[in-house]
Design an enzyme around this catalytic site. Sequence first.
Site, PDB file in Angstrom:
ATOM      1  N   PHE A  99       0.740  -1.089   0.109  1.00 10.37           N
ATOM      2  CA  PHE A  99       0.244  -0.021  -0.120  1.00 10.37           C
ATOM      3  C   PHE A  99       0.831   1.220   0.046  1.00 10.37           C
ATOM      4  CE2 PHE A  99      -2.281   3.560   1.623  1.00 10.37           C
ATOM      5  CZ  PHE A  99      -3.587   3.427   0.974  1.00 10.37           C
ATOM      6  N   ASP A 111       9.109   2.926   1.415  1.00 10.79           N
ATOM      7  CA  ASP A 111       8.131   3.532   2.023  1.00 10.79           C
ATOM      8  C   ASP A 111       7.700   3.402   3.463  1.00 10.79           C
ATOM      9  OD1 ASP A 111       5.474   4.191   2.531  1.00 10.79           O
ATOM     10  OD2 ASP A 111       4.469   3.741   0.787  1.00 10.79           O
ATOM     11  N   LYS A 129       2.557  10.230   8.131  1.00  8.51           N
ATOM     12  CA  LYS A 129       1.824   9.764   9.365  1.00  8.51           C
ATOM     13  C   LYS A 129       2.497  10.221  10.646  1.00  8.51           C
ATOM     14  CE  LYS A 129      -0.540   5.494   7.731  1.00  8.51           C
ATOM     15  NZ  LYS A 129      -1.871   5.471   8.127  1.00  8.51           N
ATOM     16  N   THR A 151       3.310  24.952  -5.545  1.00  8.81           N
ATOM     17  CA  THR A 151       3.106  26.323  -4.954  1.00  8.81           C
ATOM     18  C   THR A 151       3.679  26.411  -3.627  1.00  8.81           C
ATOM     19  OG1 THR A 151       1.073  26.921  -6.147  1.00  8.81           O
ATOM     20  CG2 THR A 151       1.484  27.969  -4.193  1.00  8.81           C
TER      21      THR A 151
END
Lengths: 470, 470
Positions: free
Chosen positions: B188, B294, B325, B350
């Site tokens: 995931f 990850d 997280k 931005t």
Amino acid sequence: MTQSISSLYFPNEPKQPTVVSSHAKSQAATDALGKVFDNRGVYFVADYDKSNGNYIADVDGNVYLDVYAQIASIPLGYNNPALIEAAKSDKMIRALVDRPATGNFPGADINEIVGDILKVAPKGQDKVWSGLSGADANELAFKAAFFRYQAKKRGYLTPFTQEELTSVMKNEAPGSPDLAILSFERGFHGRLFASGSTTCSKPIHKLDVPSFKWPKAQFPAYKYPLEKHIEENKKEDERCLKIVDDIIQNNQIPVAAVLVEPIQSEGGDNHASAEFFQGLRDITLKHGSLLIIDEVQTGVGATGVMWAHERFNLQPPPDLVTFSKKFQSAGYFFHDPEIIPNFAYRQFNTWCGDPARMIIAGAIGQEIVKHDLVKRTAEVGNYLYAKLEKLAEKYPKYLQDLRGKDRGTFIAWTLESGEARNKFLSDMKTVGVNIGGCAEDSVRLRPTLVFEEKHADILVEAIDKLLSTY
Amino acid sequence: MTQSISSLYFPNEPKQPTVVSSHAKSQAATDALGKVFDNRGVYFVADYDKSNGNYIADVDGNVYLDVYAQIASIPLGYNNPALIEAAKSDKMIRALVDRPATGNFPGADINEIVGDILKVAPKGQDKVWSGLSGADANELAFKAAFFRYQAKKRGYLTPFTQEELTSVMKNEAPGSPDLAILSFERGFHGRLFASGSTTCSKPIHKLDVPSFKWPKAQFPAYKYPLEKHIEENKKEDERCLKIVDDIIQNNQIPVAAVLVEPIQSEGGDNHASAEFFQGLRDITLKHGSLLIIDEVQTGVGATGVMWAHERFNLQPPPDLVTFSKKFQSAGYFFHDPEIIPNFAYRQFNTWCGDPARMIIAGAIGQEIVKHDLVKRTAEVGNYLYAKLEKLAEKYPKYLQDLRGKDRGTFIAWTLESGEARNKFLSDMKTVGVNIGGCAEDSVRLRPTLVFEEKHADILVEAIDKLLSTY
């Protein structure tokens, strides 16, 4: 005389810029940053503690009138007291230190926070979903559009088939269908992978990034001044609408939604008529595609209305309207209840936005309404535009195709080349103004909503002073 | 005895849960929310004002021991005083009300803010780029990987060709090349379009969303208990590494990077050996692909080390390590200076992150170091795991494949079906515990880093009490 909002908010706002012409401290801090962070876009290191209202200070003591405002994203001036109050509130402290998974465990104040944002929603929109940036807002809107498009075909409550459930895990159809977002040449919608696939303004935004093979239509390219080219520009609308119609009818990948900015901003402040946008609305209805209006840069008052597309009187209202920048929070507005997906955990992620930034958005909306800042911006914009028209007569080479009449302070013009434009932007610092560009050769004004006539005077004088030396 | 950190931070932390068993106020607030916002994932409406340390309160007066912690993302307990101090700081007020375009106009405190984050960077990493969420962090890392992969072929400072500059505006090669990220089944990595294309854990994350046709390898599926299946699990490593090697060699689309979680978290707390990850590092080096780790869910201490992949002793360190997280801010760490793209405005948007959230991340890192919370989490995890092992002997049907030994409090187990798991999660509220799942049939523990032996006792007693009624 109208009360000066900037004086009310900022009793100590500078009366004019200060140019000390040293950049040593800024350069040293930028160099230090470059050892651990990409510093290649840094113009200067700001001193936000000393920035006030419409003026941004740097660490060397330069104080610039800021008509760029963090790439069009500071709404109410630096260190606005109303936002400071919101930042110090108990609600904010909780949002910062107890960051919720808003989709699972929203806080007791969630209805208030969301409600405050909805108080300034575009006409016809009464629901919202929250994200984190303009690109994120657009991609969340794409997902919502794909869900809705497929639900229309499948039936809103129809369960997924076993084939869909299996194929999607291999990134294959029918579970992961080939569907497209149709956007426009010269449009800008962000730089992630799907948003980047719809962006089409400059190569540097996209080089080396894999993309979805989604189609692009042409956005009208008008002749200026508009009042002298009414017939030609009308034909341009028709030409561009026909391209959209043809693409939706013939594109190999079905077009689930059309994505468009009310004014193409990053791409050059390219305007189009209400009739053009009404035509887009009609074409999307005819083909069953959704209409997504990207108000990331145009939204929240700068064009003299709260949301730029409200001028177009679209019926029914756009299916999704995305926001970010001047709202300081991001997401999309919608009205059709079936834009909320049929099952939980489809439009979902850990945080589902950031209540801290949503609280700021609510406070911004409240201040805008309280002080009628949209109307003020329309007035100031008209004042400024008239002065720029005169400058354009004086320096026609440096203020070509002036645009943004009756569009608040959302004003732009073009120079004869990219080099000339870049030199102009850089030179404006020597006369005390921080100013930005769009497209390759244009200048865009993106001041705050508390930019007033007195600031417009300083801006115009600075431009005049600079151009008199060219 | 070790000093209790939770008592130090939270003198008024509840001694045990309170279950009032009414949910009327929560339901009413959820229903109201549903009129304007997607409320389909809401478990309950929380009262964050009354939440304290390891306990989350709802608006009805229920107070749960929280071992889910906002989907694994609350690091130091609710209303941690050190974070409240950071939230009230002048630096924070400025970051909230003067949100900078960090890539253009960083504030004077940027080096301090970035420096604080880097103080707890993974071993071998000394640079960072900031984003806004886990999905955003991963997609920014994908972009960095694609830039770097192409720069290796082209030469770091080689300008783009005219063909690249032209073709990219049509989303065509060579400017927009076909390149892939290789990820793993059951992995995931987020739910935007590119991150969603690498995610492969549940259909609901991906249905109706167009995707890149990127390949998936298999992640080792070990037999438990590990010490009884050493040879089989070693063969499983070899089998899976060969698949990775084959895909990179043979995939039609070149694999620019391999993306992997140190522990597949959402996908079921699937662990793999250091040898497997070392094998991945070797294969990526052999083929010139990058390695992206990850650490969105595994990072920041919960596994008993600061970053879970530090246990693998990868040489050279991974090219990119993403986080979000528990760090409350998002982005990626890296070490190769050429991960910073050759030209400005390639890795750009931005805001380029959010200094407000970065300040919180810095404060979290500082507290973790000051109170040695990673070591404490390792100790508490061992204590908890031993107790759960006993429970697993008592209730083997309800605690199958217990995993996470010597991995801090990052512990999971499996039930016999999805229905049984869902009933267990829901029933745990009746004994005062807020707890979450992973995969279809597993339970994951994701408490804070201030979860201690006394909280572990309450958790284990609650599970025992519930299962004794099954």
